[in-house]
Design an enzyme around this catalytic site. Structure first.
Site, PDB file in Angstrom:
ATOM      1  N   THR B 137     -14.503  -7.667  56.286  1.00  0.00           N
ATOM      2  CA  THR B 137     -13.049  -7.522  56.429  1.00  0.00           C
ATOM      3  C   THR B 137     -12.447  -8.925  56.550  1.00  0.00           C
ATOM      4  O   THR B 137     -12.264  -9.582  55.539  1.00  0.00           O
ATOM      5  CB  THR B 137     -12.685  -6.619  57.629  1.00  0.00           C
ATOM      6  OG1 THR B 137     -13.339  -7.103  58.796  1.00  0.00           O
ATOM      7  CG2 THR B 137     -13.106  -5.195  57.372  1.00  0.00           C
ATOM      8  N   LYS B 175     -21.526  -7.248  59.215  1.00  0.00           N
ATOM      9  CA  LYS B 175     -20.175  -7.786  59.221  1.00  0.00           C
ATOM     10  C   LYS B 175     -19.764  -7.889  60.669  1.00  0.00           C
ATOM     11  O   LYS B 175     -20.280  -7.188  61.538  1.00  0.00           O
ATOM     12  CB  LYS B 175     -19.195  -6.909  58.453  1.00  0.00           C
ATOM     13  CG  LYS B 175     -18.822  -5.661  59.199  1.00  0.00           C
ATOM     14  CD  LYS B 175     -17.468  -5.148  58.810  1.00  0.00           C
ATOM     15  CE  LYS B 175     -16.410  -6.165  59.127  1.00  0.00           C
ATOM     16  NZ  LYS B 175     -15.608  -5.810  60.312  1.00  0.00           N
ATOM     17  N   THR B 186     -14.686  -4.239  63.536  1.00  0.00           N
ATOM     18  CA  THR B 186     -15.901  -3.448  63.658  1.00  0.00           C
ATOM     19  C   THR B 186     -17.077  -4.356  63.413  1.00  0.00           C
ATOM     20  O   THR B 186     -17.046  -5.235  62.562  1.00  0.00           O
ATOM     21  CB  THR B 186     -15.974  -2.313  62.635  1.00  0.00           C
ATOM     22  OG1 THR B 186     -15.792  -2.858  61.351  1.00  0.00           O
ATOM     23  CG2 THR B 186     -14.941  -1.262  62.908  1.00  0.00           C
ATOM     24  N   GLU B 265     -13.201 -14.558  65.193  1.00  0.00           N
ATOM     25  CA  GLU B 265     -11.873 -14.939  64.703  1.00  0.00           C
ATOM     26  C   GLU B 265     -11.380 -16.247  65.305  1.00  0.00           C
ATOM     27  O   GLU B 265     -11.320 -16.392  66.518  1.00  0.00           O
ATOM     28  CB  GLU B 265     -10.881 -13.838  65.009  1.00  0.00           C
ATOM     29  CG  GLU B 265     -11.040 -12.718  64.029  1.00  0.00           C
ATOM     30  CD  GLU B 265     -10.269 -11.524  64.436  1.00  0.00           C
ATOM     31  OE1 GLU B 265      -9.698 -10.889  63.558  1.00  0.00           O
ATOM     32  OE2 GLU B 265     -10.233 -11.239  65.632  1.00  0.00           O
ATOM     33  N   ASN B 383      -4.377 -12.609  65.239  1.00  0.00           N
ATOM     34  CA  ASN B 383      -4.121 -11.349  65.940  1.00  0.00           C
ATOM     35  C   ASN B 383      -2.686 -11.125  66.359  1.00  0.00           C
ATOM     36  O   ASN B 383      -2.346 -10.034  66.809  1.00  0.00           O
ATOM     37  CB  ASN B 383      -5.038 -11.253  67.155  1.00  0.00           C
ATOM     38  CG  ASN B 383      -6.458 -11.004  66.701  1.00  0.00           C
ATOM     39  OD1 ASN B 383      -6.711 -10.016  66.030  1.00  0.00           O
ATOM     40  ND2 ASN B 383      -7.351 -11.919  67.020  1.00  0.00           N
ATOM     41  N   THR B 388       2.205  -4.583  62.262  1.00  0.00           N
ATOM     42  CA  THR B 388       1.809  -3.238  61.859  1.00  0.00           C
ATOM     43  C   THR B 388       2.837  -2.688  60.871  1.00  0.00           C
ATOM     44  O   THR B 388       4.024  -2.789  61.119  1.00  0.00           O
ATOM     45  CB  THR B 388       1.761  -2.323  63.091  1.00  0.00           C
ATOM     46  OG1 THR B 388       0.876  -2.903  64.035  1.00  0.00           O
ATOM     47  CG2 THR B 388       1.257  -0.942  62.717  1.00  0.00           C
TER      48      THR B 388
END
Lengths: 388, 388
Positions: B137, B175, B186, B265, B383, B388
């Site tokens: 991702t 991942k 995830t 991240e 983040n 959204t």
């Protein structure tokens, strides 16, 4: 503004830049006292010293310094703490508690402190501002809250020759969730009152209130080495009911806890996380409040329900996902286990507010609220860009 | 490179931008299988589905998608997971496990997936790259690790007509700790082997290895809704000793866990936290590894021993501060409860390394190591800046 028979003072002795760094809080008469202290195994000598001091049940005052936490400083640090108390006691009577906040691992520059304490003593008065300044580190604002105790019986005041206000009062002061460069944060809280609390189990009462207020304030989860809440009540304004005193103390401590969260490092807003239902809503609320994903979403004004629901799910508290409903800033984002058809732009605009409320419903049952702040570039700047 | 009798494939069906988003992993013969799954109460339907699938002890393969986590998607999500497995089984035999990663709360676009799975099936081969791409991702790099099982008895291989390599092998793919915008991370891990593990308690073995490897990899403490580790061993290269297989699996999973932490991240470095002593060094190591204060100090290359020692102190594990010794990047910063006279500039320069080791000694006793990364502006950017 401050309760009867208390005086506050501050002085600048050079432990930090340009601001008062020694604070004194003195009661004219011995005050009943209780405290709550950090649970960190690595703790400053002032924590152990002040815990012992309040175990006598009585204090004459507190001497505070900012700019140096006197933590991880060994036997010399213990001697310095004791000397600070002894110096304050020689001037104001005893016993005194000691609270330090600031950089850890550096010896306390006692030659400065020995000048600062008498200077602060010479400036004692009823203006809390010099003391409020003296307890700050990277805090952006001074934090205080005041209230009167409901239902006070003024006629029964023990010392009627003192001019009474409208009733026994509480005045609380705190420093919060900034970290002193380059080391630890400390949360310090001091509440003074002229209420007579001689019939109460004050340590238990203070513990209950701390659990409901300061212990529900989370910035980054890093419990400090120097955290301390001290409550002193000298009785000069007469008796109160225990319930009324506890209510008033909770009101003051709650207000201070909110101020601390709002002034968290790099924070742009206060975030209230309220969880209802499940066997342990407090653990769920704390897990959400400490989630870096939730906190960065709040910083970014992102109505990211997935992060909030997923943080709840990892709290090791049982609930049924199909029962979960979530409101953020008054908007319903998630209902009975599924996202709603909300307007992200509207919710995002609401998240720009100074205070954001997250309401998570897990089912029927008790409710718990914690205070936190968002998590943005400012936190990283404050905590990464200083070099030891 | 990959073990005997396995084929891997990938296809791009439009669940995410410009990269493969459907991955297929197939064994020519049924493989013994075991898995470890997220403990989050809020979890994707693929987690429950795959847990049931491996309970049979055997899998033919795994179908993976990235770009959509199929989580909080209700009964429709469960049907979609089952359909993904059924589609893969119609092409490759059964049973298949399903793993999804990506945005949560969005229905799986099954019209795309129904095209992608046969396409990936048509491209099955021995090159792992298309599969490695399909499971990513926000990861910056593909993550894999390979090893041979020591002490393999080649002569006893069950299917000698197959050309054997130098011995049974393991090949692991993962991942990691990127979060798919706008929602959850995830961690997915898949390890395939041609070793014959038919005599082993594979679920217990996989659980032990996961506890020592993937469960010691912490980026932000936000356990995902979709985490899954699946191990498939088809036996084509013959038997191995259980100890040798467990050692090889641990080697592969350890390498993947380190890669995941390094690619956290916004991370600029891998941080290994090794704690020795106390009754529970793992809890102390985890507390240090998740401390935002420690992680921002690592980002800032700040030799801030105070934050590390104070984080240890709040782990609720008993030790004596006077016994504590701390090395960071090979420099002794704290010894027997007090800071040393180290050169901050030299330590800071060493902290610029790609990998930093923190060694905390609390006394004699067991040792535990966890992997994490530093915490900087990149984490906040990733983040907070997506809406959204």
């Amino acid at each position: 503004m401050i309760p009867l028979g208390f005086r506050l003072g501050g002085a600048r002795c050079g432990l930090k830049n340009k601001k008062n760094d020694i604070g004194l809080l003195v009661s004219d008469v011995p005050a009943r006292a209780a405290g709550v202290f950090t649970t960190n195994l690595v703790r400053a000598s002032c924590v152990d010293f002040s815990r012992r001091a309040v175990q006598t049940g009585s204090l004459r005052g507190v001497v505070v310094n900012s700019g140096n936490a006197n933590c991880c400083t060994g036997a010399a640090g213990e001697r310095d703490t004791a000397e600070m108390a002894a110096l304050a006691e020689s001037l104001g009577g005893g016993p005194f508690a000691v609270a330090s906040t600031g950089v850890i691992g550096h010896p306390m520059p006692m030659e400065k402190v020995r000048k600062g304490i008498p200077e602060a003593f010479g400036r004692l008065g009823t203006d809390p501002k010099p003391f409020l300044e003296a307890i700050l580190t990277t805090d952006l604002v001074e934090k205080w809250a005041a209230t009167a105790v409901g239902g006070a019986d003024l006629a029964a005041a023990r010392q009627p020759e003192v001019t009474l206000g409208p009733g026994p009062r509480l005045f609380g002061m705190a420093k919060g969730s900034g970290m002193i460069a380059p080391n630890m944060a400390t949360m310090l809280g001091f509440v003074i009152s002229d209420a007579d609390v001689s019939g109460f189990d004050l340590p238990a009462l203070v513990r209950r209130v701390a659990d409901r207020t300061f212990n529900r304030c989370l910035v980054d989860g890093d419990t400090s080495t120097n955290d301390m809440l001290l409550v002193l009540a000298n009785g000069l304004a007469g008796p109160v009911s225990e319930a009324a005193f506890e209510g008033a103390l909770a009101e003051v401590c709650d207000a201070l806890a909110r101020q601390i969260a709002r002034d968290g490092e790099g924070a742009t807003k206060l975030v209230e996380v309220c969880v209802r239902g499940s066997a342990d809503p407090l653990t769920v609320a704390r897990t959400i409040a400490l989630s870096p994903l939730v906190k960065t979403a709040m910083f970014g004004c992102d109505p990211n329900w997935g992060r909030i629901v997923a943080a709840a799910g990892r709290a090791e508290v049982h609930f049924c996902v199909a029962d979960v409903t979530l409101d953020v800033a008054g908007f319903r984002l998630f209902e009975h286990g599924a996202p709603t058809d909300f307007d992200p732009k509207k919710v995002s605009a609401a998240l720009k507010s100074d205070t954001v409320r997250i309401d998570l419903f897990l089912g029927p049952g008790p409710e718990a609220t914690v205070y936190t702040c968002d998590f943005g570039y400012g936190y990283v700047r404050i905590n990464a860009e200083y070099h030891t």
